[in-house]
Enzyme design. Structure first.
Site, PDB file in Angstrom:
ATOM      1  N   SER A 133       0.845  -1.151   0.214  1.00 59.45           N
ATOM      2  CA  SER A 133      -0.097  -0.147   0.153  1.00 59.45           C
ATOM      3  C   SER A 133       0.870   1.309  -0.018  1.00 59.45           C
ATOM      4  O   SER A 133       1.953   1.254   0.805  1.00 59.45           O
ATOM      5  CB  SER A 133      -1.059   0.112   1.055  1.00 59.45           C
ATOM      6  OG  SER A 133      -1.339   1.148   1.285  1.00 59.45           O
ATOM      7  N   ASN A 171       8.824   8.880   4.671  1.00 59.23           N
ATOM      8  CA  ASN A 171       7.810   9.687   4.043  1.00 59.23           C
ATOM      9  C   ASN A 171       6.791   9.911   5.265  1.00 59.23           C
ATOM     10  O   ASN A 171       6.850   9.671   6.352  1.00 59.23           O
ATOM     11  CB  ASN A 171       6.811   8.453   3.321  1.00 59.23           C
ATOM     12  CG  ASN A 171       5.753   7.771   3.833  1.00 59.23           C
ATOM     13  OD1 ASN A 171       4.622   8.217   4.196  1.00 59.23           O
ATOM     14  ND2 ASN A 171       6.233   6.620   4.420  1.00 59.23           N
ATOM     15  N   CYS A 198      -0.174   3.650  10.538  1.00 59.46           N
ATOM     16  CA  CYS A 198       0.270   4.895   9.885  1.00 59.46           C
ATOM     17  C   CYS A 198       0.923   5.983  10.897  1.00 59.46           C
ATOM     18  O   CYS A 198      -0.129   6.346  11.685  1.00 59.46           O
ATOM     19  CB  CYS A 198      -0.766   5.501   9.101  1.00 59.46           C
ATOM     20  SG  CYS A 198      -0.052   7.283   8.386  1.00 59.46           S
ATOM     21  N   LYS A 213      -3.018  -4.597   9.240  1.00 60.77           N
ATOM     22  CA  LYS A 213      -1.484  -4.049   9.147  1.00 60.77           C
ATOM     23  C   LYS A 213      -0.893  -3.270  10.283  1.00 60.77           C
ATOM     24  O   LYS A 213      -1.383  -2.594  10.895  1.00 60.77           O
ATOM     25  CB  LYS A 213      -1.105  -3.109   8.085  1.00 60.77           C
ATOM     26  CG  LYS A 213       0.162  -2.625   7.501  1.00 60.77           C
ATOM     27  CD  LYS A 213       0.123  -1.992   6.030  1.00 60.77           C
ATOM     28  CE  LYS A 213       1.638  -1.705   5.760  1.00 60.77           C
ATOM     29  NZ  LYS A 213       1.544  -1.200   4.324  1.00 60.77           N
ATOM     30  N   THR A 237       5.904   1.398   8.596  1.00 57.88           N
ATOM     31  CA  THR A 237       7.448   2.201   8.703  1.00 57.88           C
ATOM     32  C   THR A 237       7.472   2.225  10.150  1.00 57.88           C
ATOM     33  O   THR A 237       6.792   2.419  10.878  1.00 57.88           O
ATOM     34  CB  THR A 237       7.186   3.452   8.129  1.00 57.88           C
ATOM     35  OG1 THR A 237       6.094   4.161   8.352  1.00 57.88           O
ATOM     36  CG2 THR A 237       7.004   3.097   6.665  1.00 57.88           C
TER      37      THR A 237
HETATM   38  C1  SIN Z   1       1.288   7.949   4.624  1.00 56.83           C
HETATM   39  O1  SIN Z   1       0.158   7.986   4.117  1.00 56.83           O
HETATM   40  O2  SIN Z   1       1.395   8.851   5.577  1.00 56.83           O
HETATM   41  C2  SIN Z   1       1.732   6.328   4.779  1.00 56.83           C
HETATM   42  C3  SIN Z   1       1.005   5.298   4.851  1.00 56.83           C
HETATM   43  C4  SIN Z   1       1.328   4.592   5.829  1.00 56.83           C
HETATM   44  O3  SIN Z   1       2.164   4.611   6.710  1.00 56.83           O
HETATM   45  O4  SIN Z   1       0.430   3.455   6.425  1.00 56.83           O
END
Ligand code: SIN
Length: 303
Positions: free
Chosen positions: A21, A69, A130, A165, A193
Site C-alpha cells: 500500500s 515518508n 500509519c 497491518k 514504517t
Molecule cells: C502515509 O500516507 O502517511 C503513509 C501510509 C502509512 O504509513 O500507512
C-alpha cells in the site's frame, strides 16, 4: 516451474508477491510499465471515507538504505475509489486488496461496510499503523485493547477477509497481533514504517514538512524479519511480511521467518520491475534447491 500459488485468508494469489500500500497508487500509473496480471495482489493506497489532503510538503526524503515518508494518508476518498480506481482495476485478473483507515472505529466500520458491496475487492487491509496522522492510524495499535475493539467492530461490518497491518513502533508486536487474531482478523501484515527523522544541517531544519516520518527500505529489513518471526510463533493466522524487500533472496528470508506472502514497497520507487523480478528470483531459488512449492519454506528457519 515450482508452485507459487496460495490461498491466503480466503484470497487467491497466483504468487506470494504483492505490491505494498502507498507504493503503487491504484495501479493506473504503474500499468504502463508493469504487467499487473503478473502480480500476486495489488494492495491499494489507503482509502478513507472522505478525501484527505495529506501532510504539508516535503513529504518524502531519502536516507541511507531507505526513505522517510510523511504523506498523511492523502487520497480522494472511497467514492472516488469506487467510481474511478475500481473500474480500471476490473480490467486485470489480479486480486485487489483495499487498504483502509479511519479516524474512529465508526469510520473504519463504515468503510468496511461500503467496500463489502464491491465484488472486485477481495479483502481489506486495515491500516492501524500509519505514523503520519494525528488521529486514528497508529493510535489504535499502541493499545492491545484498542486493537481488539477496533478489529471486532470492523469484523461485524464486513464478511471480507481482514488483514490487519501492524506497526513496529510498539513494545510487543506479537501481543498486538494476537489481539487482532482474537478479534477476528484473518491475517496480519507487518511491518509498516518505523518512525524516524532527518535534518538538513545547512538549513538546520527537518527534511520533512511534519518533522517526523516513517522509515522504509532495506534499512528496516532485519527489524521486519525479527517481528515476522515473533508474530509467526504467536498467532495461527497467516503473516504477510513487509519491510525492505528488494530481491527474491529477501522474500525467501521472510518466508523462512514465517511469512506466507510478502509485499514489496520501497523497491517500487527504485526499480519499477522489482515485484516481477522478485517472483522470477523466488522461482530460480526454488528450482536451484529442488523445492516443489514455496510454501515448503514457510517458518522453516532453524534457530
Ligand atoms: C502515509 O500516507 O502517511 C503513509 C501510509 C502509512 O504509513 O500507512
Amino acid at each position: 516451474m515450482a508452485g507459487l500459488d496460495i490461498e491466503l485468508a480466503g484470497i487467491k494469489l497466483k504468487n506470494p508477491v504483492m505490491v505494498a500500500s502507498g507504493t503503487f497508487g491504484y495501479g493506473q500509473e504503474a500499468s504502463s510499465f508493469v504487467d499487473l496480471d503478473r502480480l500476486g495482489a495489488i494492495v491499494t493506497k489507503t482509502i478513507s471515507l472522505k478525501p484527505r489532503q495529506g501532510n504539508p510538503p516535503p513529504r518524502i526524503c531519502e536516507t541511507a538504505a531507505g526513505m522517510l515518508n510523511s504523506i498523511g494518508l492523502q487520497n480522494n476518498g472511497v467514492e472516488d475509489f469506487i467510481n474511478n480506481a475500481l473500474p480500471f482495476l476490473s480490467k486485470f485478473k489480479t486480486s485487489v486488496i483495499a487498504n483502509i483507515a479511519g479516524e474512529s472505529g465508526k469510520e473504519y466500520a463504515e468503510l468496511a461496510k461500503i467496500l463489502n458491496q464491491q465484488p472486485l475487492v477481495k479483502g481489506l487491509e486495515v491500516n492501524i499503523s500509519c505514523p503520519n496522522v494525528s488521529r486514528g492510524g497508529m493510535f489504535f495499535c499502541f493499545d492491545p485493547k484498542a486493537t481488539f475493539e477496533l478489529v471486532k467492530m470492523i469484523r461485524k461490518a464486513t464478511s471480507l477477509p481482514l488483514i490487519v497491518k501492524l506497526s513496529p513502533n510498539v513494545t510487543d508486536i506479537a501481543l498486538i497481533a494476537k489481539q487482532a487474531e482474537d478479534a477476528g482478523a484473518d491475517a496480519v501484515s507487518l511491518i509498516n514504517t518505523l518512525q524516524g527523522m532527518a535534518i538538513d544541517i545547512e538549513m538546520r531544519k527537518s527534511k520533512l514538512g511534519l518533522a517526523t516520518g516513517g522509515l522504509s527500505g532495506p534499512a528496516i529489513k532485519p527489524v521486519a524479519v525479527r517481528m515476522v518471526w515473533q508474530v509467526f510463533k504467536t498467532v495461527k493466522i497467516p503473516v504477510i511480511g513487509i519491510g525492505g524487500i528488494m530481491t527474491g533472496a529477501d522474500a525467501i528470508e521472510f518466508f523462512l521467518a514465517g511469512a506466507s506472502a510478502v509485499q514489496v514497497g520501497t523497491a517500487n520507487f527504485v526499480d519499477t520491475q522489482a515485484p516481477l523480478r522478485i517472483v522470477e528470483e523466488i522461482n530460480a531459488y526454488l528450482a536451484r534447491n529442488k523445492i516443489g512449492h514455496y510454501k515448503e519454506l514457510i517458518g522453516q528457519a532453524k534457530i
